[in-house]
Design a protein around this motif. Structure first.
Motif, PDB file in Angstrom:
ATOM      1  N   TYR A 128       0.088  -2.593  -6.636  1.00 39.69           N
ATOM      2  CA  TYR A 128       1.536  -2.718  -6.478  1.00 39.69           C
ATOM      3  C   TYR A 128       1.892  -2.577  -5.023  1.00 39.69           C
ATOM      4  O   TYR A 128       1.695  -1.530  -4.432  1.00 39.69           O
ATOM      5  CB  TYR A 128       2.265  -1.645  -7.301  1.00 39.69           C
ATOM      6  CG  TYR A 128       2.060  -1.803  -8.784  1.00 39.69           C
ATOM      7  CD1 TYR A 128       2.870  -2.657  -9.516  1.00 39.69           C
ATOM      8  CD2 TYR A 128       1.048  -1.129  -9.441  1.00 39.69           C
ATOM      9  CE1 TYR A 128       2.685  -2.830 -10.883  1.00 39.69           C
ATOM     10  CE2 TYR A 128       0.852  -1.290 -10.802  1.00 39.69           C
ATOM     11  CZ  TYR A 128       1.670  -2.139 -11.509  1.00 39.69           C
ATOM     12  OH  TYR A 128       1.471  -2.306 -12.854  1.00 39.69           O
TER      13      TYR A 128
ATOM     14  N   ARG B  97      11.800  -4.529 -10.336  1.00 33.32           N
ATOM     15  CA  ARG B  97      10.681  -3.679  -9.932  1.00 33.32           C
ATOM     16  C   ARG B  97      10.032  -3.113 -11.189  1.00 33.32           C
ATOM     17  O   ARG B  97      10.699  -2.892 -12.186  1.00 33.32           O
ATOM     18  CB  ARG B  97      11.148  -2.509  -9.058  1.00 33.32           C
ATOM     19  CG  ARG B  97      11.749  -2.926  -7.728  1.00 33.32           C
ATOM     20  CD  ARG B  97      12.191  -1.741  -6.891  1.00 33.32           C
ATOM     21  NE  ARG B  97      11.084  -0.898  -6.487  1.00 33.32           N
ATOM     22  CZ  ARG B  97      10.263  -1.151  -5.461  1.00 33.32           C
ATOM     23  NH1 ARG B  97      10.414  -2.239  -4.761  1.00 33.32           N
ATOM     24  NH2 ARG B  97       9.297  -0.310  -5.156  1.00 33.32           N
TER      25      ARG B  97
ATOM     26  N   GLU C 240       4.768  -2.679  -1.961  1.00 36.29           N
ATOM     27  CA  GLU C 240       6.149  -2.216  -1.858  1.00 36.29           C
ATOM     28  C   GLU C 240       7.072  -3.322  -1.378  1.00 36.29           C
ATOM     29  O   GLU C 240       8.206  -3.089  -1.091  1.00 36.29           O
ATOM     30  CB  GLU C 240       6.231  -0.991  -0.958  1.00 36.29           C
ATOM     31  CG  GLU C 240       5.636   0.249  -1.591  1.00 36.29           C
ATOM     32  CD  GLU C 240       6.159   0.531  -2.992  1.00 36.29           C
ATOM     33  OE1 GLU C 240       7.388   0.540  -3.202  1.00 36.29           O
ATOM     34  OE2 GLU C 240       5.332   0.752  -3.896  1.00 36.29           O
TER      35      GLU C 240
ATOM     36  N   ASN D 107       7.948  -5.087  -6.231  1.00 28.95           N
ATOM     37  CA  ASN D 107       6.786  -4.255  -5.925  1.00 28.95           C
ATOM     38  C   ASN D 107       5.476  -4.859  -6.430  1.00 28.95           C
ATOM     39  O   ASN D 107       4.481  -4.168  -6.583  1.00 28.95           O
ATOM     40  CB  ASN D 107       6.975  -2.810  -6.385  1.00 28.95           C
ATOM     41  CG  ASN D 107       7.267  -2.656  -7.859  1.00 28.95           C
ATOM     42  OD1 ASN D 107       7.527  -3.623  -8.563  1.00 28.95           O
ATOM     43  ND2 ASN D 107       7.245  -1.433  -8.323  1.00 28.95           N
TER      44      ASN D 107
END
Length: 109
Positions: A106, A94, A108, A8
């Protein structure tokens, strides 16, 4: 070659030849902000990572990590970056939502 992929953070990759190095040190050496409220001493869980793949490539759980697991502060998919060492291969991790910085974008990825 050892590798960390931070999903992420737009699947940011960290490659290293260093062994027996704490995950947080590798992250910080690559100029990535990662929370660590207790100064990397294993006294909190602010530096935890969610391990998506490659748990077997990390060192054994430390006494501090066992303590936090027994007290419900770390799940079986989480490790402390200040305690875990990357021993071989690749880990895909993550940043936990609770430990995200407001100034970091951040993805995805």
């Amino acid at each position: 070659m050892l590798k960390i992929i931070i999903e992420n953070l737009y699947s940011r990759e960290i490659k290293t030849l260093e062994t027996d190095c704490k995950v947080i040190e590798l992250i910080h050496e690559n100029y990535i902000d990662w929370m660590h409220a207790c100064g990397k001493k294993g006294r909190c869980t602010s530096c935890k990572m969610i391990v998506v793949e490659g748990m077997e490539n990390l060192s054994e759980l430390t006494e501090r990590e066992i303590f936090y697991r027994e007290n419900g502060r770390l799940t079986s998919k989480e490790r402390l970056t200040c305690q875990a060492e990357l021993k071989s291969g690749t880990i895909k991790i993550r940043v936990a939502d609770v430990n995200k910085f407001p100034h970091v974008d951040y993805g995805e990825g």
